[in-house]
Every structure is written in structure tokens, then in C-alpha cells.
Design an enzyme around this catalytic site. Structure first.
Site, PDB file in Angstrom:
ATOM      1  N   GLU A   1      -6.081  70.198 -56.262  1.00  0.00           N
ATOM      2  CA  GLU A   1      -7.043  69.102 -56.486  1.00  0.00           C
ATOM      3  C   GLU A   1      -7.181  68.828 -57.985  1.00  0.00           C
ATOM      4  OE1 GLU A   1     -10.677  69.507 -54.169  1.00  0.00           O
ATOM      5  OE2 GLU A   1      -9.533  69.304 -52.309  1.00  0.00           O
TER       6      GLU A   1
ATOM      7  N   GLU B   1      -5.252  71.305 -46.802  1.00  0.00           N
ATOM      8  CA  GLU B   1      -6.622  71.703 -46.445  1.00  0.00           C
ATOM      9  C   GLU B   1      -7.144  70.683 -45.452  1.00  0.00           C
ATOM     10  OE1 GLU B   1      -9.355  72.407 -49.706  1.00  0.00           O
ATOM     11  OE2 GLU B   1      -7.776  73.333 -50.905  1.00  0.00           O
TER      12      GLU B   1
HETATM   13  O1  AHR Z   1     -12.081  74.606 -49.041  1.00  0.00           O
HETATM   14  C1  AHR Z   1     -13.113  74.433 -49.954  1.00  0.00           C
HETATM   15  C2  AHR Z   1     -12.712  73.569 -51.141  1.00  0.00           C
HETATM   16  O2  AHR Z   1     -12.423  72.278 -50.703  1.00  0.00           O
HETATM   17  C3  AHR Z   1     -11.466  73.979 -51.875  1.00  0.00           C
HETATM   18  O3  AHR Z   1     -11.705  74.975 -52.806  1.00  0.00           O
HETATM   19  C4  AHR Z   1     -11.057  72.727 -52.557  1.00  0.00           C
HETATM   20  O4  AHR Z   1      -9.678  72.641 -52.766  1.00  0.00           O
HETATM   21  C5  AHR Z   1     -11.586  71.636 -51.636  1.00  0.00           C
HETATM   22  O5  AHR Z   1     -12.318  70.696 -52.312  1.00  0.00           O
END
Ligand code: AHR
Length: 497
Positions: A173, A295
Site C-alpha cells: 500500500e 488482501e
Molecule cells: O489488514 C489490515 C491492513 O489493511 C493492512 O495492514 C493494510 O495493508 C491494509 O490497509
């Protein structure tokens, strides 16, 4: 009545086992307590890893595990996590809860955890606050197979042989917590950092660039244009976050309308995948770069009384449906999606395992992974459903059914179907087309939901309230197909051979 048609003569692509991957971050009680308790803990462990949790993870065949973050990755300095545990630097986990991070779980512990689970490690490097040298040296420490300063340090810390490391993420990110970079700046940084990720010996790195969040195609566009030819994979993130209320909504105690909102927001995954793939196609028409859903999962308000920085939430039948729908979507994009990692493995967001001291439970989401494990490495078959819409009286109508079908190397066919309706069951007719008869039913199992209790979940006092059950008595084979019932809010697995 709904109908599912399977074209047994139309194979599409191999479903990468890594689509069933997971993510573990130094966040809340995921690593500490959830996975790692240390050798001296009264909780049964092997080299510090919880025995019960590792066993449960082996049961769902976890193929790959991402670590150390997440946002934590771009603040992580790997040298803090090697050497004698008592001498490791104690730092503050500024991103997640401001708690002390004692670095007792580091590189050696992570590689040991992956060994015990039997999965590929996937390490995300620090681009946001680290240096190229620090990253290059971590790769050398992990994988160099001859005489070198870093291989020597590794040996001094007890590991002579290099590890095998395939998946390496270059930042996380980086448009946000990983450095607030603009896409063009990150793309240049990506090119520079990846240059120094060396393939030592016969180890071959699979380099993964930070991709977009949600539907932000402008990030994909710029990163692909500038850096597309230097990467193997591009990692997008998309969470299911209920936003139409005053806050993110609760994991339990929600309404029927909330059920539909969460599922409708989950289905947006399909649009995001398509829009990023369309951009990637323009810069990479031969599809050298794989799309990774790095994610994903549900993100609700934390459970009352817990640290807001720990992201601890319960997990219900609704989360099981979210998992089933997403995994069907990923399977159906098997030709382009090379990996997907649920956030997160234990005690954080849409976890497959929850722990409380020595107690642990498998969540409804864990059960979906268990039902779907037969898709790993199988070949996706073309399939379509004819069904209606559910939740049409809410602002969040959704198709009643979501499905995917695959054929394994042994010839068996796996069919997974989710009924998104909170209100009604279905009679489901399944027809095989392509000249093949269904043969025998080798497995039928259901994770059964109930319209009366949409937030059904497991607790530490009742850890097996939600679990899959045999469904073979409800399946009737006939001619080139079969018929079954599919209750409301349920996930079904059928296997034929
Ligand atoms: O999964 C929690 C957070 O969500 C992670 O650290 C980040 O990559 C995303 O914003």
C-alpha cells in the site's frame, strides 16, 4: 428452482492453489498469541508455534502465507528480528495499537511456521521506511547459498542452509501507509528496489509490485506503464466494508438488510478485478503479469472492549458466504489470478481461526476453505447458473447463487455453490453437458445457514455450532445430472467421479 449447467468439455485454466492463500501481520493477536506463543508457553507448541492452530491450518491446505504486513511491513526492519530473542530490539508497533513489539517472532520463526504449516512463504519488503540495501541484504540472508557476510550471519543464528523463497512483495500500500507515494514515484522506486532482489543459486524470486486499492485503475495504469515489465505479479487490495451506516457495522447482531449490503459489496470484487485486468491487458497483452488479490475479507467495527488497533472481530455465516462468493470469483478468473490472500489468518479481520488463551475455534470461514480445498490445482470448468435475485426489497439486491466448478487430476469434479439469499432455499438442478455422466457422488457437504439466525457463529464455549455436515442424503443423481436442496444462506460442496 434454479439450474446450474457444467460444461465438462470446456476446461478453462488451472486454479492456482495460491488463490487459497492467507495473510499474517504483526497486528493485534495474529502473530503473538494466535500463532506464536514461545517454547515456554503452557499452550502446547512446537518450536513456539501453537500446535492446535497449525493443525487446523494444515487441514485446509494453506498454500502460501504472507508476512510481516500489511502496513507493518513498511516499518519493519528485519535485523531487529534475528539473533538471540532476549537481545532483540523492543520497539513500538506504531501502526497497530501502539503496543510493544519485542521482535521475538522474526525471519527464522516465520520460516519455521511455514515449514510446519507446509506452505510457501511470501515476504513483503520495506520500501516505505527501509533502504534498498536493507532489502537486498534480507534476500541475501534468506537465500544465499555460498560464503557471504549475510549467509554467515544466518549460519551464526542457527540456519546454515539457505531457505527457498519464491514470493517477495516490494512494499505494501505504498499509495498510503507504505509511504504516501504517487503512482509514478512508486513505479520508479519499484524498478530500483527490484533490481537488487537477486536470484541466488537456484532460488527464483517471484516479484510482486504494490497494486491498487479497490477500483483505482489510475494506479494500475501508471505502475503497469512504467514498471510492468519488471514484475511477475501486481497486488490489489479490496475489503468488504459496510459503509452505509454510521460506522462499519458489527460482525454479529446485524439485520437482514446488512446481510445483503455486505454480500452486494463483496460482489463488487468482480468489477474491480475486471477493470484492473482490462488495464493490465493494454500494457501486457501476453499476460506475463499475474493479478494477485493480496488482501481481501470483511472489515467491521472491532468487538466491544477490545483494542481498536487490534481489528478483532467475530466471524459468522455471513462471512462464510463472503468467502464462498469471493473464492468462486477468484476461481472463475483462474486464467489471470495467480494468488489471493485472506486478511487475516488468526484473530484479525475475517480470520479462519480465533483464539482465547489456550482455547481456539475454527470460524465459519475456515469451514468454507475446507469445503473448497479440492479446487486447489484443479482445472476450472465452464459453468453457468440460472437463478433469480434476492434482497430485491432492500437497496442491495444480489444474485441468489454463486458457483464454480473444477476437475481435479484424478478426474473428479468439484462443484461449490453458495445461496446468497437470507430468505429462501432453492431446489437446485445440476446438469452436466459435454457428453459425460455424473458417475458417483463421492462427497456432499453443506455449511448450512438459517434465515432465523443469520449471524450464527462459533464461540469458545460452543466452538462447533457452525460446521459442515454430510449432505449426501439430500442429493438425487438422475441421468446427466442431479438434484438437491440448497437452504437459505448456505454453502454447498458436491464431488462427483
Ligand atoms: O489488514 C489490515 C491492513 O489493511 C493492512 O495492514 C493494510 O495493508 C491494509 O490497509
Amino acid at each position: 428452482m434454479a439450474r446450474l449447467t457444467v460444461r465438462t468439455d470446456r476446461p478453462i485454466a488451472r486454479i492456482a492453489p495460491e488463490i487459497y492463500g492467507h495473510f499474517s501481520e504483526h497486528l493485534g493477536r495474529c502473530i503473538y498469541e494466535g500463532l506464536f506463543v514461545g517454547e515456554d508457553s503452557p499452550i502446547p507448541n512446537v518450536n513456539g508455534m501453537r500446535r492446535d492452530v497449525v493443525e487446523a491450518l494444515r487441514e485446509i491446505h494453506v498454500p502460501v502465507l504472507r508476512w510481516p504486513g500489511g502496513c507493518f511491513a513498511d516499518e519493519y526492519h528485519w535485523r531487529d528480528g534475528i539473533g538471540p530473542r532476549g537481545e532483540r530490539r523492543r520497539m513500538v508497533n506504531t501502526h497497530w495499537g501502539g503496543v510493544v513489539e519485542d521482535n521475538s517472532f522474526g525471519t527464522h520463526e516465520f520460516m519455521e511456521l511455514c515449514r510446519q504449516i507446509g506452505c510457501e512463504p511470501y515476504i513483503t519488503m520495506n520500501v516505505g521506511s527501509g533502504t534498498v540495501q536493507e532489502m537486498a541484504e534480507w534476500v541475501e540472508y534468506l537465500t544465499f547459498d555460498g560464503e557471504s557476510p549475510l549467509a554467515g550471519l544466518r549460519a551464526a543464528n542457527g540456519r546454515v542452509e539457505p531457505w527457498r523463497l519464491k514470493y517477495i512483495g516490494i512494499g505494501n500500500e505504498n499509495w498510503g501507509c507504505g509511504g504516501s507515494m504517487r503512482a509514478s514515484y512508486y513505479a520508479d522506486e519499484y524498478r530500483r528496489y527490484q533490481t537488487y532482489c537477486r536470484n541466488f543459486g537456484d532460488n527464483r524470486l517471484y516479484k510482486i509490485a504494490c497494486g491498487p486499492s479497490d477500483g483505482r485503475t489510475e494506479w494500475t495504469e501508471t505502475v503497469m506503464e512504467i514498471a510492468g515489465r519488471y514484475m511477475h505479479g501486481l497486488a490489489m487490495h479490496y475489503y468488504t466494508v459496510p459503509r452505509s451506516g454510521e460506522n462499519k457495522g458489527t460482525a454479529t447482531g446485524f439485520t437482514r438488510r446488512d446481510w445483503y449490503e455486505v454480500l452486494a459489496r463483496t460482489l463488487v470484487m468482480e468489477e474491480h478485478i475486471r477493470s484492473h485486468l482490462a488495464v493490465m491487458d493494454r500494457y501486457d497483452p501476453e499476460h506475463h503479469v499475474g493479478l494477485i488479490v493480496d488482501e481481501w475479507g470483511t472489515w467491521y467495527q472491532v468487538e466491544e472492549g477490545t483494542n481498536p488497533g487490534f481489528l478483532y472481530q467475530q466471524n459468522t455465516q455471513r462471512d462464510a458466504l463472503v468467502a464462498a462468493v469471493n473464492l468462486n470469483i477468484f476461481n472463475k478468473h483462474a486464467d489471470r489470478i495467480v494468488m489471493a490472500n485472506l486478511a487475516q489468518l488468526v484473530n484479525v479481520l475475517q480470520a479462519v481461526i480465533l483464539t482465547d488463551g489456550p482455547r481456539m475455534l475454527r470460524t465459519p470461514t475456515w469451514h468454507v476453505y475446507r469445503l473448497y480445498r479440492h479446487h486447489q490445482g484443479a482445472t476450472l470448468l465452464e459453468s453457468t447458473v440460472e437463478a433469480g435475485m434476492a434482497g430485491t426489497d432492500t437497496a442491495w439486491p444480489v444474485p441468489e447463487l454463486s458457483e464454480s466448478v473444477s476437475r481435479a487430476a484424478d478426474g473428479s469434479i468439484t462443484i461449490t455453490v453458495a445461496n446468497l439469499s437470507a430468505d429462501s432455499g432453492q431446489t437446485l438442478e445440476i446438469g452436466l453437458e459435454g457428453g459425460e455422466l455424473p458417475g458417483q457422488l463421492i462427497e456432499a457437504a453443506i455449511l448450512e445457514g438459517s434465515s432465523d439466525e443469520l449471524d450464527r457463529h462459533n464461540t469458545f464455549t460452543e466452538p462447533n455450532r457452525v460446521q459442515s455436515a454430510d449432505w449426501s442424503a439430500a442429493v438425487r443423481l438422475q441421468g446427466a445430472g442431479l438434484t438437491t436442496r440448497l437452504p437459505a444462506a448456505s454453502v454447498l460442496l458436491l464431488r462427483l467421479k
